[in-house]
Scaffold this motif. Structure first.
Motif, short mmCIF file in Angstrom:
data_model
loop_
_atom_site.label_atom_id
_atom_site.label_comp_id
_atom_site.label_asym_id
_atom_site.label_seq_id
_atom_site.Cartn_x
_atom_site.Cartn_y
_atom_site.Cartn_z
N THR A 1 43.33 41.42 34.01
CA THR A 1 43.22 40.71 35.07
C THR A 1 41.95 40.66 35.65
O THR A 1 41.51 40.15 36.70
CB THR A 1 44.26 40.89 36.20
OG1 THR A 1 44.14 42.43 36.62
CG2 THR A 1 45.66 40.89 35.63
N ALA A 2 40.91 41.27 35.24
CA ALA A 2 39.59 41.49 35.61
C ALA A 2 38.67 40.67 34.83
O ALA A 2 37.36 40.51 34.98
CB ALA A 2 39.18 43.11 35.72
N ARG A 3 39.20 39.75 33.86
CA ARG A 3 38.40 39.07 32.97
C ARG A 3 37.54 38.13 33.61
O ARG A 3 36.30 38.02 33.48
CB ARG A 3 39.19 38.43 31.83
CG ARG A 3 39.71 39.35 30.83
CD ARG A 3 40.70 38.82 29.69
NE ARG A 3 41.31 39.88 28.77
CZ ARG A 3 42.43 39.65 28.41
NH1 ARG A 3 42.89 38.51 28.26
NH2 ARG A 3 42.76 40.59 27.46
N LEU A 4 38.19 37.30 34.62
CA LEU A 4 37.39 36.16 35.15
C LEU A 4 36.13 36.98 36.08
O LEU A 4 35.30 36.31 36.05
CB LEU A 4 38.50 35.28 35.93
CG LEU A 4 37.62 34.25 36.84
CD1 LEU A 4 36.98 33.29 36.14
CD2 LEU A 4 38.62 33.52 37.96
N ARG A 5 36.53 37.76 36.71
CA ARG A 5 35.46 38.57 37.34
C ARG A 5 34.32 39.03 36.64
O ARG A 5 33.22 38.87 36.78
CB ARG A 5 35.92 39.76 38.08
CG ARG A 5 35.13 40.51 39.23
CD ARG A 5 35.63 41.60 39.74
NE ARG A 5 35.90 42.57 38.60
CZ ARG A 5 36.71 43.79 38.64
NH1 ARG A 5 37.38 43.62 39.70
NH2 ARG A 5 36.91 44.75 37.90
N ARG A 6 34.59 39.45 35.37
CA ARG A 6 33.56 39.98 34.57
C ARG A 6 32.91 39.05 34.04
O ARG A 6 31.65 38.94 33.46
CB ARG A 6 34.20 40.85 33.26
CG ARG A 6 35.02 42.14 33.76
CD ARG A 6 35.03 43.10 32.59
NE ARG A 6 36.00 42.70 31.48
CZ ARG A 6 37.31 42.77 31.60
NH1 ARG A 6 37.93 43.72 32.52
NH2 ARG A 6 37.98 42.36 30.63
N ARG A 7 33.54 37.75 33.51
CA ARG A 7 32.85 36.54 32.94
C ARG A 7 31.70 36.00 33.94
O ARG A 7 30.60 35.75 33.61
CB ARG A 7 33.84 35.39 32.69
CG ARG A 7 34.59 35.84 31.49
CD ARG A 7 34.19 36.01 30.01
NE ARG A 7 35.29 35.99 29.05
CZ ARG A 7 36.05 36.50 29.08
NH1 ARG A 7 36.23 37.89 29.85
NH2 ARG A 7 37.26 36.65 27.93
N LEU A 8 32.28 35.83 35.11
CA LEU A 8 31.48 35.43 36.44
C LEU A 8 30.07 36.49 36.53
O LEU A 8 29.00 35.93 36.71
CB LEU A 8 31.96 35.08 37.58
CG LEU A 8 33.12 34.05 37.50
CD1 LEU A 8 33.83 33.97 38.93
CD2 LEU A 8 32.46 32.85 37.23
N ALA A 9 30.34 37.49 36.34
CA ALA A 9 29.41 38.55 36.65
C ALA A 9 28.33 38.49 35.42
O ALA A 9 27.20 38.82 35.61
CB ALA A 9 29.86 40.13 36.68
N ARG A 10 28.66 38.19 34.21
CA ARG A 10 27.81 38.13 33.04
C ARG A 10 27.08 36.59 32.94
O ARG A 10 26.05 36.66 32.05
CB ARG A 10 28.76 38.44 31.93
CG ARG A 10 28.06 38.84 30.78
CD ARG A 10 28.84 38.98 29.51
NE ARG A 10 28.92 37.86 28.74
CZ ARG A 10 30.16 37.20 28.24
NH1 ARG A 10 30.97 38.27 27.99
NH2 ARG A 10 30.14 36.10 27.64
N SER A 11 27.33 35.71 33.86
CA SER A 11 27.05 34.43 33.75
C SER A 11 25.74 34.40 34.52
O SER A 11 25.93 34.28 35.83
CB SER A 11 28.21 33.41 34.10
OG SER A 11 27.29 32.14 34.23
N GLY A 12 24.59 34.10 34.18
CA GLY A 12 23.49 33.79 34.92
C GLY A 12 23.59 32.56 35.80
O GLY A 12 23.12 32.48 36.84
N ARG A 13 24.20 31.28 34.99
CA ARG A 13 24.45 30.16 35.74
C ARG A 13 25.40 30.30 37.14
O ARG A 13 25.07 29.70 38.08
CB ARG A 13 25.03 29.04 34.93
CG ARG A 13 25.13 27.82 35.53
CD ARG A 13 25.59 26.54 34.59
NE ARG A 13 25.55 25.46 35.21
CZ ARG A 13 24.48 24.56 35.26
NH1 ARG A 13 23.27 24.80 34.65
NH2 ARG A 13 24.43 23.47 35.88
#
Length: 276
Positions: free
Chosen positions: A121-133
């Motif tokens: 359930t932390a996947r969305l948070r991790r994806r956003l943290a990894r996205s420079g855009r």
């Protein structure tokens, strides 16, 4: 900093997606802000509000929550749009300058892909943290599904602020209480103590005794969070959505446009610094 705001109600029919679409449009059109709308509702209505069909794209919000894309090397490069490069954010531009979307479809509900790591359930948070855009947007508005589950937890753990639209009905009060318990769980069990309710928005107001009683109950329960604008039923807003337009493009002088503009302006003003 980017403001990440989740629009959440665990009951359907609250006006949640309409608010996300029109607040996003107002921020981009009237304020010149860079806005990303992320649809995590499997109904996929947010894209339709802007005339964008999720079925036309091979990239969607599914990429933000399924385990198969935890490793960037596992992405099917044939399905990736070249404009995104290696960034994990599957964004799509809209006709409104500064406003992008991440689209959703029924695949979100059908995909049982919440296994595969210790903290799904932390996947969305991790994806956003990894996205420079993602870090370049002024606002990220998250449209949560109308039910409790892994998708809703992903949304709440990725957000810093919560907007709760509440229809002025008796059952909606019960749903609001359930949501508050969910927020408490996210703050404590998932170590997200800073998650705050930015605004509670009364929706679908009718001139009835019950609607007035529910509104007064909301004011008593949320004296600081209650929105100063009460949203009613606005036909032109529905007409705009049927044409894939925001109300500010379709009928900018309509009462519905004025009401939604007031909501968006108040939400913009309720930045965390102002609330501190």
């Amino acid at each position: 900093m980017t403001r990440r705001i989740a629009f959440v109600n665990e009951k359907g029919g609250s006006g949640k997606t309409t608010l996300v679409a029109n607040v996003a449009a107002w921020l981009a059109l009237r304020r010149g802000q860079r806005v990303l709308g992320i649809d995590l509702d499997p109904q996929g209505q947010l894209g339709k509000c802007f005339g964008v069909e999720a079925g036309r794209s091979r990239r969607s919000a599914l990429e933000l929550v399924v385990a198969s894309v935890l490793d960037p090397a596992s992405l099917d490069r044939r399905a990736a749009d070249a404009q995104h490069g290696d960034d994990p954010l599957p964004w799509h531009a809209t006709r409104i300058p500064g406003l992008d979307l991440v689209l959703a479809s029924k695949a979100l509900a059908l995909h049982a892909g919440f296994e595969g790591d210790d903290d799904p359930t932390a996947r969305l948070r991790r994806r956003l943290a990894r996205s420079g855009r993602a870090r370049r947007y002024d606002f990220i508005l998250l449209d949560a599904p109308p039910s409790f589950g892994p998708l809703t937890l992903n949304v709440l753990r990725a957000a810093d602020e919560v907007v709760i639209p509440v229809p002025l009905t008796y059952l909606a009060l019960d749903g609001c209480a359930e949501l508050l318990r969910t927020l408490h769980t996210v703050r404590t069990r998932f170590s997200h103590p800073g998650l705050r309710v930015a605004m509670v928005i009364p929706t679908f107001y009718r001139r009835t005794r019950l609607a007035h009683e529910v509104l007064e109950a909301l004011k008593a329960r949320f004296p600081k969070e209650i929105c100063h604008t009460v949203l009613g039923h606005h036909v032109r807003v529905d007409e705009a959505q049927s044409r894939g337009l925001s109300i500010f493009e379709y009928a900018p002088r309509d009462r519905g446009a004025l009401a939604l503009a007031a909501v968006a302006e108040e939400l913009e003003a309720r930045a965390p610094e102002a609330a501190a």
